[in-house]
Design a protein around this motif. Structure first.
Motif, short mmCIF file in Angstrom:
data_model
loop_
_atom_site.label_atom_id
_atom_site.label_comp_id
_atom_site.label_asym_id
_atom_site.label_seq_id
_atom_site.Cartn_x
_atom_site.Cartn_y
_atom_site.Cartn_z
N ARG A 141 -4.51 9.10 -20.12
CA ARG A 141 -5.10 8.27 -20.21
C ARG A 141 -5.21 7.18 -18.74
NH1 ARG A 141 -3.27 7.17 -25.38
NH2 ARG A 141 -2.44 5.26 -25.63
N HIS A 142 -3.54 7.29 -19.07
CA HIS A 142 -2.83 6.42 -18.21
C HIS A 142 -2.35 6.88 -16.93
CE1 HIS A 142 -3.52 3.39 -20.74
NE2 HIS A 142 -2.81 3.60 -21.93
N ASP A 143 -2.20 8.16 -16.61
CA ASP A 143 -2.25 9.15 -15.56
C ASP A 143 -2.69 9.80 -15.23
OD1 ASP A 143 -0.07 9.97 -13.81
OD2 ASP A 143 1.12 10.80 -15.35
N PRO A 144 -3.24 9.56 -13.77
CA PRO A 144 -4.27 10.80 -13.35
C PRO A 144 -3.40 12.05 -12.55
CG PRO A 144 -4.95 8.20 -12.77
CD PRO A 144 -3.49 8.61 -13.37
N THR A 145 -2.34 11.58 -12.64
CA THR A 145 -1.83 13.03 -11.86
C THR A 145 -1.50 14.16 -13.12
OG1 THR A 145 0.51 12.48 -12.22
CG2 THR A 145 -0.35 11.06 -9.86
N LEU A 173 7.52 8.67 -15.28
CA LEU A 173 7.79 7.44 -15.89
C LEU A 173 7.07 8.37 -17.49
CD1 LEU A 173 5.75 4.57 -14.44
CD2 LEU A 173 7.97 4.87 -15.66
N ALA A 174 6.92 8.60 -18.48
CA ALA A 174 6.42 9.21 -19.19
C ALA A 174 4.84 8.77 -20.18
CB ALA A 174 6.70 9.85 -20.29
N LEU A 175 3.99 8.66 -18.82
CA LEU A 175 2.39 7.78 -19.12
C LEU A 175 2.10 9.12 -20.58
CD1 LEU A 175 2.21 6.23 -15.88
CD2 LEU A 175 3.06 5.30 -17.91
N GLY A 214 1.11 -0.93 0.30
CA GLY A 214 0.28 0.39 0.19
C GLY A 214 0.99 1.26 0.08
N PHE A 215 1.78 1.38 0.80
CA PHE A 215 2.55 2.60 0.77
C PHE A 215 3.35 2.29 -0.38
CE2 PHE A 215 1.96 2.44 5.74
CZ PHE A 215 1.15 3.46 6.15
N ALA A 216 4.28 1.12 -1.03
CA ALA A 216 4.77 1.56 -2.42
C ALA A 216 3.76 2.14 -2.79
CB ALA A 216 5.25 -0.02 -2.58
N MET A 217 2.88 1.70 -3.11
CA MET A 217 1.63 2.05 -4.32
C MET A 217 1.14 3.63 -4.17
SD MET A 217 -0.85 -0.92 -5.04
CE MET A 217 -2.03 0.07 -6.22
N THR A 218 1.20 4.09 -2.59
CA THR A 218 0.89 6.08 -2.61
C THR A 218 2.69 5.96 -2.98
OG1 THR A 218 -0.54 4.45 -0.77
CG2 THR A 218 0.19 7.11 -1.23
N GLY A 219 3.22 5.90 -2.47
CA GLY A 219 4.76 6.21 -2.62
C GLY A 219 4.93 6.96 -4.07
N PHE A 220 4.32 5.64 -5.01
CA PHE A 220 4.72 5.51 -6.72
C PHE A 220 3.67 7.35 -7.51
CE2 PHE A 220 2.67 5.00 -11.13
CZ PHE A 220 3.96 4.95 -11.57
N VAL A 221 2.51 7.36 -6.37
CA VAL A 221 1.92 8.34 -7.03
C VAL A 221 2.21 10.01 -6.69
CG1 VAL A 221 -0.42 9.12 -6.86
CG2 VAL A 221 0.00 6.49 -6.84
N TYR A 222 2.84 9.62 -5.20
CA TYR A 222 3.85 11.24 -4.89
C TYR A 222 4.75 11.05 -6.05
CZ TYR A 222 0.94 10.43 0.24
OH TYR A 222 0.10 10.83 0.86
N LEU A 223 4.90 10.28 -6.24
CA LEU A 223 6.90 10.09 -6.42
C LEU A 223 6.19 10.94 -8.79
CD1 LEU A 223 9.67 10.56 -7.44
CD2 LEU A 223 9.62 8.15 -8.22
#
Length: 483
Positions: free
Chosen positions: A351-355, A346-348, A330-339
């Motif tokens: 449609r693949h990157d809500p951020t 990642l060059a997303l 969970g914290f790894a997934m959240t950390g990736f979203v933060y990053l």
């Protein structure tokens, strides 16, 4: 105990840093406008998010940190109360820190703590209500009903889905003999009166505005065929697996089921409380998904109680061994979203990157919009989309008038733009090729007639520019507050 509190403080500090450095999303800027035009109700939601933002901006200024300040702080305090409630309901199991950790490991909480939305205050006051119910159940002192009522009323001032809290409490009272005895005393009724009194201004605002907010939110439910139902159900379940993170979701589902099992077999009032605060709401969201789309953030209110069930009632070794992997994932997934939100490694695509869709490229876009307005000698900048208009109002340089054109602005106490003024309308290409709402809008040609919001060279959204002029009889428009 000290270790988990230290971890919570560090996590809160990280969230405050992110709240300060990330640009506002359109919805956050829209709620900031609410805080500049305080009133008992709004078309979309009750007013608590506006009060949270007003409090934060009084402390930290009209900055992204000011808008979001109470998000990380309220989740930190709510986590402490959730841990305390767990240990009160199920003493001697050491489950409190685990319940708080499981909640914090979800993307719903991790991202929700950084973004200021109505769910921020709703989740906090829902958790306060759980803590007050735990104190009530353990002490048997009726005065705690007054605290429950206050927390429930403040939750209702946050979002209408807080009605599910009242539904869960009522189910708990009716399904247990001890609970039914409470109904013969004055304290629960006094608590309910407090909740209703706190919510009364929202009722009055709706009554004065044709019940507009109730109609808008109630109209979200709809009918659909079997194919739609299967698609919506799949989206709901898949979304919850992702937003709660997979292992935390599994533990929370199993924890809610364990609470129902304990309540049925052992007549356990504490377990029944956990089941009553999760299962009716889960059933309602599943039912709604058979006819209309359920937004992924709506079930967030079910996770505090479900996390208690997972931490306190899943005592078999196999379940306990899942706790640490669930937190790590969970914290790894959240950390990736933060990053991704801050550095975008990642060059997303959008449609693949809500951020990217919500946060990417706003500072440079606002600079380009102001340059276009100066080049066109525009007296104001305008937008039809409420989120885009709000971003422009929050971010454009001081002195620039921002005008919004949308029927929702009629529900605000805002002045109309002056008649005969010329301006620049910015319109997203995602609205299609139809004509703008603004009568007589004249499209700018060539490269000067288009703006692109991007991050790292990846397009988030493209916009068309139009020359416009205010005139009598045009659709409702409003001059938006500025910082």
């Amino acid at each position: 105990m000290r270790l988990w509190l230290a971890a919570l403080l560090a996590l809160t500090a990280l969230r405050l840093v992110l709240a300060a450095i990330l640009p506002l999303a359109p919805d956050e800027a829209y709620y900031w406008l609410w805080s500049r035009s305080l009133q008992p109700g709004y078309l979309d939601h009750p007013p608590m998010v506006a009060l949270f933002i007003r409090a934060g901006t009084l402390i930290a200024g009209e900055t992204p940190l000011g808008v979001r300040l109470l998000g990380p702080l309220s989740l930190a305090l709510g986590s402490v109360l959730l841990a305390r409630a767990t240990d009160i309901l199920f003493p001697g199991r050491g489950a409190g820190p685990w319940a708080a950790a499981l909640l914090n490991a979800t993307l719903l909480a991790g991202v929700g703590a950084v973004a200021m939305t109505p769910d921020t205050s709703l989740l906090f006051f829902w958790t306060v209500a759980i803590w007050a119910l735990a104190r009530l159940q353990r002490s048997g002192e009726g005065r705690w009903w007054l605290a429950v009522g206050a927390a429930a009323g403040l939750a209702l001032l946050s979002k209408y889905t807080a009605l599910l809290l009242g539904l869960g409490i009522l189910a708990w009272l009716l399904l247990h003999a001890q609970g039914r005895r409470w109904l013969t005393r004055w304290e629960p009724w006094a608590g309910g009166t407090i909740a209703l009194a706190l919510f009364a201004p929202v009722l009055a605002w709706n009554a004065a505005h044709g019940w507009a907010s109730f109609a808008k939110q109630g109209g979200r439910a709809g009918g659909g065929d079997a194919a739609d139902a299967l698609r919506f159900l799949g989206e709901l379940l898949g979304g919850q697996v992702g937003l709660a993170t997979p292992l935390v979701f599994l533990l929370c589902v199993a924890g809610a089921a364990a609470a129902a099992r304990h309540a049925w077999r052992m007549r356990d009032a504490e377990a029944l409380l956990i089941a009553a605060l999760t299962l009716p709401g889960a059933a309602l969201f599943l039912w709604q998904a058979t006819g209309s789309r359920v937004q992924g953030n709506w079930p967030a209110i079910l996770y505090p109680a479900a996390a208690i069930g997972a931490a306190a009632l899943l005592t078999a070794p196999g379940w306990r061994r899942l706790r640490v992997p669930a937190l790590l994932l969970g914290f790894a997934m959240t950390g990736f979203v933060y990053l991704q939100a801050t550095a975008a490694p990642l060059a997303l695509a959008r449609r693949h990157d809500p951020t990217l869709a919500r946060l990417g490229g706003w500072p440079a876009f606002v600079v380009a919009a102001e340059e276009s307005a100066r080049r066109e000698e525009a007296g104001f900048v305008a937008a039809e989309e409420y989120g885009l208009a709000a971003i422009l109002a929050f971010s454009l340089p001081p002195g620039r008038m921002v005008v919004a054109m949308d029927p929702r602005w009629a529900y605000f106490r805002l002045a109309p733009p002056p008649i005969g003024a010329s301006g620049l309308l910015i319109r997203s290409e995602r609205r299609g090729e139809g004509p703008p709402l603004w009568p007589g809008a004249e499209a700018l040609g060539g490269a000067e007639g288009r703006l692109v919001r991007s991050r790292g060279g990846i397009e988030a959204e493209a916009y068309r520019l139009f020359r416009v002029r205010t005139a009598p009889g045009q659709p409702p428009a409003a001059v938006l507050p500025r910082p």
